[in-house]
Design an enzyme around this catalytic site. Structure first.
Site, PDB file in Angstrom:
ATOM      1  N   GLU A  90       2.900  -6.728   0.941  1.00  0.00           N
ATOM      2  CA  GLU A  90       3.360  -7.867   0.123  1.00  0.00           C
ATOM      3  C   GLU A  90       2.615  -7.503  -1.298  1.00  0.00           C
ATOM      4  OE1 GLU A  90       3.347 -11.728   1.700  1.00  0.00           O
ATOM      5  OE2 GLU A  90       3.958 -10.695   3.862  1.00  0.00           O
TER       6      GLU A  90
HETATM    7  C1  LIG Z   1       2.398  -1.839   8.196  1.00  0.00           C
HETATM    8  C2  LIG Z   1       3.194  -2.346   6.887  1.00  0.00           C
HETATM    9  C3  LIG Z   1       4.241  -3.575   6.860  1.00  0.00           C
HETATM   10  C4  LIG Z   1       4.889  -3.575   6.101  1.00  0.00           C
HETATM   11  N1  LIG Z   1       5.784  -4.845   6.202  1.00  0.00           N
HETATM   12  C5  LIG Z   1       6.701  -4.904   5.081  1.00  0.00           C
HETATM   13  C6  LIG Z   1       7.853  -5.567   5.648  1.00  0.00           C
HETATM   14  O1  LIG Z   1       7.720  -6.600   6.295  1.00  0.00           O
HETATM   15  N2  LIG Z   1       9.005  -5.754   4.542  1.00  0.00           N
HETATM   16  C7  LIG Z   1       8.750  -5.086   3.719  1.00  0.00           C
HETATM   17  O2  LIG Z   1       9.776  -5.236   2.838  1.00  0.00           O
HETATM   18  N3  LIG Z   1       7.858  -4.325   3.142  1.00  0.00           N
HETATM   19  C8  LIG Z   1       6.915  -4.100   4.135  1.00  0.00           C
HETATM   20  N4  LIG Z   1       5.864  -3.199   3.720  1.00  0.00           N
HETATM   21  C9  LIG Z   1       5.905  -2.133   2.665  1.00  0.00           C
HETATM   22  C10 LIG Z   1       4.879  -2.526   1.588  1.00  0.00           C
HETATM   23  O3  LIG Z   1       5.110  -3.749   1.028  1.00  0.00           O
HETATM   24  C11 LIG Z   1       4.890  -1.272   0.630  1.00  0.00           C
HETATM   25  O4  LIG Z   1       4.303  -0.197   1.327  1.00  0.00           O
HETATM   26  C12 LIG Z   1       3.893  -1.859  -0.554  1.00  0.00           C
HETATM   27  O5  LIG Z   1       4.645  -2.652  -1.458  1.00  0.00           O
HETATM   28  C13 LIG Z   1       3.756  -0.469  -1.570  1.00  0.00           C
HETATM   29  O6  LIG Z   1       5.162   0.336  -1.360  1.00  0.00           O
HETATM   30  P1  LIG Z   1       4.795   1.920  -1.263  1.00  0.00           P
HETATM   31  O7  LIG Z   1       4.390   2.181  -0.036  1.00  0.00           O
HETATM   32  O8  LIG Z   1       6.362   2.418  -1.618  1.00  0.00           O
HETATM   33  O9  LIG Z   1       3.881   2.349  -2.285  1.00  0.00           O
HETATM   34  P2  LIG Z   1       4.251   2.837  -3.729  1.00  0.00           P
HETATM   35  O10 LIG Z   1       5.009   2.093  -4.562  1.00  0.00           O
HETATM   36  O11 LIG Z   1       4.756   4.386  -3.893  1.00  0.00           O
HETATM   37  O12 LIG Z   1       2.805   3.059  -4.588  1.00  0.00           O
HETATM   38  C14 LIG Z   1       1.746   3.991  -4.055  1.00  0.00           C
HETATM   39  C15 LIG Z   1       0.495   3.714  -5.053  1.00  0.00           C
HETATM   40  O13 LIG Z   1       0.951   3.736  -6.279  1.00  0.00           O
HETATM   41  C16 LIG Z   1       0.274   2.698  -6.822  1.00  0.00           C
HETATM   42  N5  LIG Z   1       1.514   1.979  -8.130  1.00  0.00           N
HETATM   43  C17 LIG Z   1       2.619   1.937  -7.826  1.00  0.00           C
HETATM   44  N6  LIG Z   1       3.029   1.487  -9.151  1.00  0.00           N
HETATM   45  C18 LIG Z   1       2.221   1.221  -9.957  1.00  0.00           C
HETATM   46  C19 LIG Z   1       1.936   0.655 -11.236  1.00  0.00           C
HETATM   47  N7  LIG Z   1       3.030   0.132 -11.920  1.00  0.00           N
HETATM   48  N8  LIG Z   1       0.568   0.451 -11.575  1.00  0.00           N
HETATM   49  C20 LIG Z   1      -0.447   0.912 -11.052  1.00  0.00           C
HETATM   50  N9  LIG Z   1      -0.457   1.562  -9.598  1.00  0.00           N
HETATM   51  C21 LIG Z   1       1.039   1.623  -9.203  1.00  0.00           C
HETATM   52  C22 LIG Z   1       0.673   1.631  -5.681  1.00  0.00           C
HETATM   53  O14 LIG Z   1      -0.463   0.536  -5.899  1.00  0.00           O
HETATM   54  C23 LIG Z   1      -0.111   2.645  -4.573  1.00  0.00           C
HETATM   55  O15 LIG Z   1      -1.565   2.649  -4.558  1.00  0.00           O
HETATM   56  C24 LIG Z   1       4.970  -2.844   4.953  1.00  0.00           C
HETATM   57  C25 LIG Z   1       4.154  -1.819   4.700  1.00  0.00           C
HETATM   58  C26 LIG Z   1       3.475  -1.325   5.789  1.00  0.00           C
HETATM   59  C27 LIG Z   1       2.327  -0.027   5.579  1.00  0.00           C
END
Ligand SMILES: Cc1cc2nc3c(=O)[nH]c(=O)nc-3n(C[C@H](O)[C@H](O)[C@H](O)COP(=O)(O)OP(=O)(O)OC[C@H]3O[C@@H](n4cnc5c(N)ncnc54)[C@H](O)[C@@H]3O)c2cc1C
Length: 380
Positions: free
Chosen positions: A363
């Site tokens: 989230e």
């Molecule tokens: C167990 C679990 C349950 C989940 N449940 C749901 C769900 O029900 N529905 C759903 O839609 N999603 C769900 N998610 C997805 C979750 O919301 C995403 O994993 C999260 O938003 C981060 O996206 P990403 O994994 O693609 O990381 P990325 O976006 O690739 O980020 C990687 C890193 O880069 C950083 N980063 C990225 N952009 C920036 C920026 N502009 N400035 C600074 N730092 C940045 C991030 O903070 C992170 O540290 C779930 C994830 C997990 C692990």
């Protein structure tokens, strides 16, 4: 702001506390070890009214305030954060989204089942290439007149395998960027919809997290939520409230670990005395309790903002950012207070430590919360 809880608040908090101790605690280690979804427990939580707490009673909801919801989230999360994330997604992302923005027909058909636990919901925004940057949606929803055709893949979806109804965000018109995004209600048994791989996770292992595949899924137009192009706003608004629930989850994980550490320190002896008599341990407890209390104030403030009809984008983001850091710090220290016993499953704190980490990721990661907060600070 009045911090005094009403009789109703205390009753619902105590009901959640009792339920967590009697129904979630037995089997929580086994469910964590084997990644087992708490099917029976979710059914009972539906019967207790924990799955649609804030939704309109006309559609089976509890009509309760956000304060009640965060109290329940904290109590459930003290024992079982896998169960509480199911509650959180169903309440704040799915039921709230439908209750606030759905049509009467959508509420009648879907919300009535979701609030009672007859059906479970999932919220599907994230994709392999669209996590923090949710505007980069690759899932498409092509307008075919009386229906849309959905194609693409979602990943990391909580309740992915267990849900019956899915709120799916997809790109209808790429040219319009975030204004070309829509949200849809999709049913599990529709042709072309497939539940993909289940993730083998570090924590919240009892919740089932899946990828989902959409292959020419026909979605009737009446299943679009809101006006054409409302999907991105829908997702952001819904997540804004969802963060309050996750902040409460983090608070509960921290509180649960603290209580275990406090109790253990009163019975474990070293150097001829209970370890709580060593100032190094007593000070850890003091730090934990202070930080948990600060986190609780922030969680309650954001819930209160929402209940008062005030803007809660910033207070919710701050509560999640802070409470999730407290959850990490407190659970690590709780393991330390337990010494070697902290490192094994039987004492529960290692699980809480693993569970805590997710509150800094889903989230919106902590970095994304800082973007929300700083934008809020600088917008004028
Ligand atoms: C167990 C679990 C349950 C989940 N449940 C749901 C769900 O029900 N529905 C759903 O839609 N999603 C769900 N998610 C997805 C979750 O919301 C995403 O994993 C999260 O938003 C981060 O996206 P990403 O994994 O693609 O990381 P990325 O976006 O690739 O980020 C990687 C890193 O880069 C950083 N980063 C990225 N952009 C920036 C920026 N502009 N400035 C600074 N730092 C940045 C991030 O903070 C992170 O540290 C779930 C994830 C997990 C692990």
């Amino acid at each position: 702001m009045d911090f005094g809880l009403t009789e109703e608040h205390l009753m619902i908090r105590d009901a959640a506390r009792d339920f967590a101790r009697t129904e979630l605690l037995p089997g929580v280690i086994e469910r964590d070890t084997h990644q087992k979804f708490p099917t029976e427990q979710v059914k009972k939580m539906g019967e207790l009214g924990f799955l649609g707490m804030m939704a309109d009673p006309q559609y089976g909801g509890g009509g309760m305030d956000t304060i009640s919801y965060v109290l329940v989230m904290e109590e459930l999360s003290k024992i079982d954060a896998s169960a509480s994330v199911i509650v959180s997604v169903n309440n704040s992302l799915v039921c709230w989204g439908l209750d606030t923005y759905g049509t009467d027909a959508q509420k009648e058909k879907y919300l009535t089942k979701l609030t009672t636990g007859e059906s479970i919901g999932a919220f599907c925004l994230s994709e392999p290439e669209a996590g923090s940057d949710a505007t980069s949606q690759k899932t498409t929803a092509i307008d075919k007149g009386d229906h849309y055709v959905l194609n693409g893949t979602k990943n990391w979806i909580t309740n992915g395998g267990s849900a019956d109804f899915y709120l799916v965000i997809a790109q209808t018109d790429k040219e319009k960027k975030h204004k070309g995004i829509n949200a849809f209600i999709v049913e599990k048994n529709w042709d072309g919809f497939e539940v993909g791989v289940k993730e083998d996770k570090l924590g919240i292992r009892g919740s089932d997290t899946h990828s989902l595949i959409f292959n020419d899924v026909k979605v009737p137009k009446e299943n679009r939520i809101g006006e054409d192009g409302f999907g991105f706003k829908f997702a952001m608004k819904t997540l804004s409230g969802g963060r309050i629930g996750i902040a409460a989850q983090a608070l509960g994980i921290a509180s649960g670990a603290y209580e275990l550490a406090r109790d253990y320190s009163k019975v474990r002896k070293a150097f001829g005395t209970e370890i709580c008599n060593h100032q190094a341990i007593a000070f850890k407890l003091a730090d934990m309790h202070t930080n948990i209390t600060a986190a609780r104030h922030m969680v309650m403030k954001s819930a209160w903002d929402k209940d008062q009809g005030r803007n809660y984008d910033m207070s919710g983001a701050m509560a999640k950012l802070y409470a999730s850091q407290v959850a990490m710090d407190v659970t690590v220290e709780a393991v330390q207070v337990h010494g070697g016993n902290g490192y094994v499953k039987e004492y529960h704190v290692e699980r809480l430590m693993r569970d805590a980490k997710i509150t800094q990721i889903y989230e919106g990661t902590s970095e994304i919360q800082k973007i929300v907060i700083s934008r809020g600070l600088l917008k004028d």
